[in-house]
Design an enzyme around this catalytic site. Structure first.
Site, PDB file in Angstrom:
ATOM      1  CB  CYS A  36     -36.741 -31.964  11.146  1.00  0.00           C
ATOM      2  SG  CYS A  36     -38.235 -31.838  10.829  1.00  0.00           S
TER       3      CYS A  36
ATOM      4  CE  LYS B 155     -37.656 -30.793  16.262  1.00  0.00           C
ATOM      5  NZ  LYS B 155     -38.907 -30.286  16.087  1.00  0.00           N
TER       6      LYS B 155
HETATM    7  N1  SAJ Z   1     -32.739 -41.711   6.814  1.00  0.00           N
HETATM    8  C1  SAJ Z   1     -31.607 -42.609   6.338  1.00  0.00           C
HETATM    9  N2  SAJ Z   1     -31.351 -43.691   6.986  1.00  0.00           N
HETATM   10  C2  SAJ Z   1     -32.194 -43.823   8.161  1.00  0.00           C
HETATM   11  C3  SAJ Z   1     -33.223 -43.229   8.410  1.00  0.00           C
HETATM   12  C4  SAJ Z   1     -33.611 -42.029   7.680  1.00  0.00           C
HETATM   13  O1  SAJ Z   1     -31.128 -42.347   5.364  1.00  0.00           O
HETATM   14  O2  SAJ Z   1     -31.898 -45.210   8.600  1.00  0.00           O
HETATM   15  C5  SAJ Z   1     -33.089 -40.425   6.112  1.00  0.00           C
HETATM   16  C6  SAJ Z   1     -34.467 -40.396   5.221  1.00  0.00           C
HETATM   17  O3  SAJ Z   1     -34.526 -41.232   4.335  1.00  0.00           O
HETATM   18  C7  SAJ Z   1     -34.783 -39.090   5.299  1.00  0.00           C
HETATM   19  C8  SAJ Z   1     -34.010 -38.406   6.535  1.00  0.00           C
HETATM   20  O4  SAJ Z   1     -33.278 -39.475   6.879  1.00  0.00           O
HETATM   21  O5  SAJ Z   1     -34.026 -38.301   4.125  1.00  0.00           O
HETATM   22  C9  SAJ Z   1     -34.918 -38.031   7.698  1.00  0.00           C
HETATM   23  O6  SAJ Z   1     -36.078 -38.987   7.754  1.00  0.00           O
HETATM   24  P1  SAJ Z   1     -36.678 -39.279   9.137  1.00  0.00           P
HETATM   25  O7  SAJ Z   1     -37.710 -40.202   8.983  1.00  0.00           O
HETATM   26  O8  SAJ Z   1     -35.494 -40.054  10.039  1.00  0.00           O
HETATM   27  O9  SAJ Z   1     -37.307 -37.982   9.850  1.00  0.00           O
HETATM   28  P2  SAJ Z   1     -38.040 -36.904   9.463  1.00  0.00           P
HETATM   29  O10 SAJ Z   1     -37.601 -35.574   9.159  1.00  0.00           O
HETATM   30  O11 SAJ Z   1     -39.283 -37.479   8.771  1.00  0.00           O
HETATM   31  O12 SAJ Z   1     -38.800 -36.426  10.972  1.00  0.00           O
HETATM   32  C10 SAJ Z   1     -37.967 -36.304  12.073  1.00  0.00           C
HETATM   33  C11 SAJ Z   1     -38.296 -36.935  13.323  1.00  0.00           C
HETATM   34  N3  SAJ Z   1     -37.192 -37.098  14.255  1.00  0.00           N
HETATM   35  C12 SAJ Z   1     -36.521 -38.092  14.643  1.00  0.00           C
HETATM   36  O13 SAJ Z   1     -36.867 -38.969  14.253  1.00  0.00           O
HETATM   37  C13 SAJ Z   1     -35.347 -37.705  15.761  1.00  0.00           C
HETATM   38  C14 SAJ Z   1     -39.695 -36.327  14.025  1.00  0.00           C
HETATM   39  O14 SAJ Z   1     -39.842 -37.111  15.169  1.00  0.00           O
HETATM   40  C15 SAJ Z   1     -39.469 -35.186  14.121  1.00  0.00           C
HETATM   41  O15 SAJ Z   1     -40.749 -34.755  14.711  1.00  0.00           O
HETATM   42  C16 SAJ Z   1     -39.032 -34.330  13.072  1.00  0.00           C
HETATM   43  O16 SAJ Z   1     -38.083 -34.904  12.096  1.00  0.00           O
HETATM   44  C17 SAJ Z   1     -39.010 -32.615  13.106  1.00  0.00           C
HETATM   45  O17 SAJ Z   1     -40.036 -32.056  12.820  1.00  0.00           O
HETATM   46  O18 SAJ Z   1     -38.164 -32.294  13.504  1.00  0.00           O
END
Ligand code: SAJ
Length: 425
Positions: free
Chosen positions: A263, A209
């Site tokens: 996360c 994870k």
């Molecule tokens: N972000 C960027 N650039 C990108 C993608 C995301 O700057 O290209 C930023 C977003 O704006 C945000 C952060 O990253 O600030 C995280 O966003 P996210 O959509 O990547 O992830 P979370 O935190 O909403 O959810 C994640 C997910 N994990 C993955 O994609 C590996 C989800 O599957 C998990 O269940 C969750 O974390 C968790 O609970 O761990």
């Protein structure tokens, strides 16, 4: 035969898990320290927002399959889904897991399964066993002798907004403290999960994870670092990434104001803390992402220094697009930093909230609508790529200095964009 489940921690994961289990016909007893949450759930309502959750809680309570209390009860399976935040020194705070474990200790009977779902540093499942052993020396965990209790880690991997679907459709990793714990726990999940159940040991499940979220953090850090390099070399980072991604084996993520959420901005620290000397790349990536809000603040400061007394409008506060969640949001850090630096009011637009969060209330910040904020501002800083901001009428951005950290507004105004998103007129 498993019939009764006790879910400890009724938050964003525990409550949806409880209703999914009730939906599958299990008797679920939910436990939380928050008395308001307990009262709300027993009335048949959800105390948190997640699509369809309220209806599902109502159905489960009406059917008598879900009860909630501050006190645990005897069960066949115990699921621990409490938070694992980190402390000031970036070490995981395991006090919630420890308290939850100790709270169920007197209710455990031989043959029970204990599952840790909370995202946890490697070794936490073994600690759960130690905490139970301290309270219950009569129980055994070696997988062989009598009075056996089975313990496993099964990390949740759901995306907020889709939790009820993903709890059923996602593949799950199950890692026990011994093979029989893995087998029994995997069999239990296969009774309500449609995804594949992947079996391993507890330590690998814990690290898997953390690895998934660190992978994402490192890749976003690469995009964020590229945006800073492109800024220095006067290159449009979005065009650059678009071009590079045409390579069949390249898939660069998008830069932004930083990385937020509960996360991805947190989990890499659990790896760094367990193996500090070895986690050089993961640590550096975390620092790149943590420092990105400061970089945005510096860019705005340069502009204000060139044109003193400029007014600033910030678009977006949530940690990512199209949600109301502000946890660990880099946009909040940028807004707070700008309001600390400049005495004039900072105008903020966040279509998903009605009032400023408590940690922004002591500053010179005014929440207002998009047109009002842009009209009042000399400098417009876009911090979140909400779909809503893609509808902005380009005319109102004329004569404004725009810093667009998500590469959205160039499409709105049809102008070329500078490296960190400034529109070039
Ligand atoms: N972000 C960027 N650039 C990108 C993608 C995301 O700057 O290209 C930023 C977003 O704006 C945000 C952060 O990253 O600030 C995280 O966003 P996210 O959509 O990547 O992830 P979370 O935190 O909403 O959810 C994640 C997910 N994990 C993955 O994609 C590996 C989800 O599957 C998990 O269940 C969750 O974390 C968790 O609970 O761990």
């Amino acid at each position: 035969m498993v019939k009764n489940i006790c879910v400890v921690g009724l938050g964003y994961i525990g409550l949806p898990t409880a209703v999914v289990l009730a939906d599958s016909g299990y008797n679920v007893h939910g436990v939380d320290i928050n008395e308001n949450a307990i009262e709300t759930i027993n009335k048949g309502e959800a105390h948190i927002f997640e699509p369809n959750l309220n209806k599902k809680v109502n159905e489960a309570v009406e059917r008598g399959l879900l009860t909630a209390s501050t006190i645990p009860a005897k069960a066949d399976v115990f699921i621990l889904s409490v938070p694992t935040p980190f402390k000031e020194n970036h070490k995981a705070d395991l006090s919630y897991v420890e308290n939850a474990t100790k709270s169920i200790a007197t209710y455990i009977e031989p043959g029970n399964i204990i599952i840790l779902e909370s995202t946890s540093p490697v070794g936490t499942t073994e600690k759960v066993v130690e905490w139970i052993e301290q309270e219950r020396p009569d129980l055994n965990f070696d997988g062989q002798s009598s009075q056996q209790v089975y313990v496993a880690h099964c990390p949740e991997r759901v995306l907020p907004g889709k939790i009820l679907e993903e709890l059923i459709s996602n593949d799950r990793i199950v890692g026990g403290i011994n093979d029989i714990s893995t087998e029994k726990t995997a069999y239990f999940y296969s009774s309500f999960v449609n995804g594949e159940i992947l079996k391993t040991n507890a330590r690998t499940a814990e690290l898997s994870k953390l690895t998934e979220n660190s992978f994402r953090d490192v890749n976003i850090a690469f995009a964020n670092e590229l945006s800073i390099i492109a800024d220095k070399l006067d290159i449009d980072v979005w065009e650059l990434i678009e071009l590079a991604n045409h390579h069949p084996r390249v898939n660069i993520l998008q830069p932004g104001p930083g990385v937020g959420g509960h996360c991805i901005a947190v989990d890499p620290w659990f790896i760094i803390d367990s193996a500090p000397e070895e986690s050089r790349l993961i640590h550096t990536a975390r620092m790149v992402n943590e420092l990105k809000p400061n970089y945005v603040i510096e860019k705005v400061t340069e502009k204000v220094n060139n044109k003193p007394n400029s007014t600033i409008a910030c678009l977006g506060l949530s940690f990512k697009a199209n949600i109301d969640d502000l946890r660990e949001s880099p946009a909040v850090d940028v807004v707070k930093g700008l309001a600390t630096k400049f005495k004039d009011t900072v105008y903020v637009v966040e279509p998903y909230i009605n009032e400023l969060p408590v940690n922004l209330r002591d500053y010179n910040i005014q929440l207002c609508n998009t047109v009002e904020a842009i009209n009042k501002a000399d400098i417009v800083v876009l911090l979140v790529d909400h779909d809503y901001f893609k509808e902005i009428d380009g005319d109102i951005l004329k004569d404004k200095f725009v810093i667009d950290t998500k590469g959205v507004l160039n499409k709105v105004v049809g102008q070329k964009q500078g490296p960190i998103g400034e529109l070039i007129t």
